[in-house]
Design an enzyme around this catalytic site. Structure first.
Site, PDB file in Angstrom:
ATOM      1  CG  ASP A   7      88.453 126.484 152.256  1.00 40.20           C
ATOM      2  OD1 ASP A   7      87.887 125.485 152.745  1.00 40.20           O
ATOM      3  OD2 ASP A   7      89.666 126.519 152.007  1.00 40.20           O
ATOM      4  CD  GLU A  68      85.985 122.203 152.697  1.00 46.99           C
ATOM      5  OE1 GLU A  68      86.507 122.757 151.719  1.00 46.99           O
ATOM      6  OE2 GLU A  68      86.620 121.596 153.561  1.00 46.99           O
ATOM      7  CG  ASP A 141      93.341 128.496 152.474  1.00 45.11           C
ATOM      8  OD1 ASP A 141      93.049 127.670 153.341  1.00 45.11           O
ATOM      9  OD2 ASP A 141      94.499 128.734 152.093  1.00 45.11           O
TER      10      ASP A 141
END
Lengths: 176, 176
Positions: A7, A68, A141
């Protein structure tokens, strides 16, 4: 199938490693956050992220890295940093020949909660359940990185079938 | 003072090396473009850009790297790619301990043409004149990279004075 989920972010880059196959129980092999100081120079922050990602790749030797996919609809300043951190993660993986997959936030949420509009708490709760953890990984996260890895394990069979169909279609066009 | 200017981009990453001092004639040591195929995977494109930048750093050993500061006001898709390519350039420089400076497009245009709103042709014409070239470097990304390097050479004395003033101010605050 062992996947490192990333992430991306400059201040906190979530990382999580999950092993498993679609339809089988999943195992968390590690979770954490690569942090860089907000007052450091951008170039030095990118070097620190590179070092952090390399350590995770060395420690866990994943077969896939799921990152991501960054969109620009949010805060401009944050998005630039996210794009730059994701570039470093993709670079580290590709340099080692590890395939990189990008998944959008809504694909990840839909994969782990059934809804592309789920909130952070719901994603955290499902990650905790799916990986049989005692508590949701903190910060968010880190949980998001695990969700990315799970999403990739579950979506990979469908993505592979799609790629094979494309490949066969191309072959048919060429040999026709 | 030897500066590598980088106009970041995934498809065409302009690179140019200029040597000189503010108020003295400038010399171009090299100019070119690092290209990556638009149909390649993003991770592989970033690896190719890294390899290209490394070659330029090896060949010219610049003391500074000047990179265009990316904004998000333009096309979203392009900006993401630009941010990612710039991250790779900054990473390569910082990894070697080479200071990285970011300059906005209007700072660069103002430095070489006197106007922050100058067009590509005007920037190309001034780069050609300032470096005593026979023709404007092509493509525009290559000329922009040289303009970035020139901008850094000319702005560096002022930037250094600012940093020294800041440092003295901080020292004064600490020793007061």
């Amino acid at each position: 199938m062992r996947v490192l989920g990333v992430d991306p972010g400059l201040t906190r880059c979530g990382v999580g490693v999950v092993e498993g196959l679609a339809g089988r129980p999943l195992t968390m092999l590690g979770v954490g956050v690569v942090r860089t100081p907000a007052d450091a120079e951008l170039g030095h922050r990118l070097v620190a992220i590179e070092r952090g990602i390399e350590e995770w790749l060395d420690a866990h030797r994943p077969e896939f890295v799921a990152v991501e996919r960054v969109f620009s609809q949010h805060n401009v300043r944050t998005v630039m940093g996210t794009a730059q951190a994701s570039a470093v993660a993709m670079l580290c993986a590709s340099r080692r020949g590890i395939p990189v997959a990008l998944h959008t936030p809504s694909e990840v949420k839909a994969a782990v909660t059934g809804s592309g509009r789920a909130d952070k708490a719901q994603v955290g709760a499902m990650v905790t359940r799916l990986l049989r953890l005692d508590a949701p990984p903190k910060p968010a996260d880190a949980a998001d990185a695990l969700a990315l890895a799970i999403c990739h394990i579950w979506r990979a069979p469908a993505l592979n079938r799609l790629q094979q169909a494309h490949a066969q279609h191309s072959v048919r066009k060429v040999t026709r």
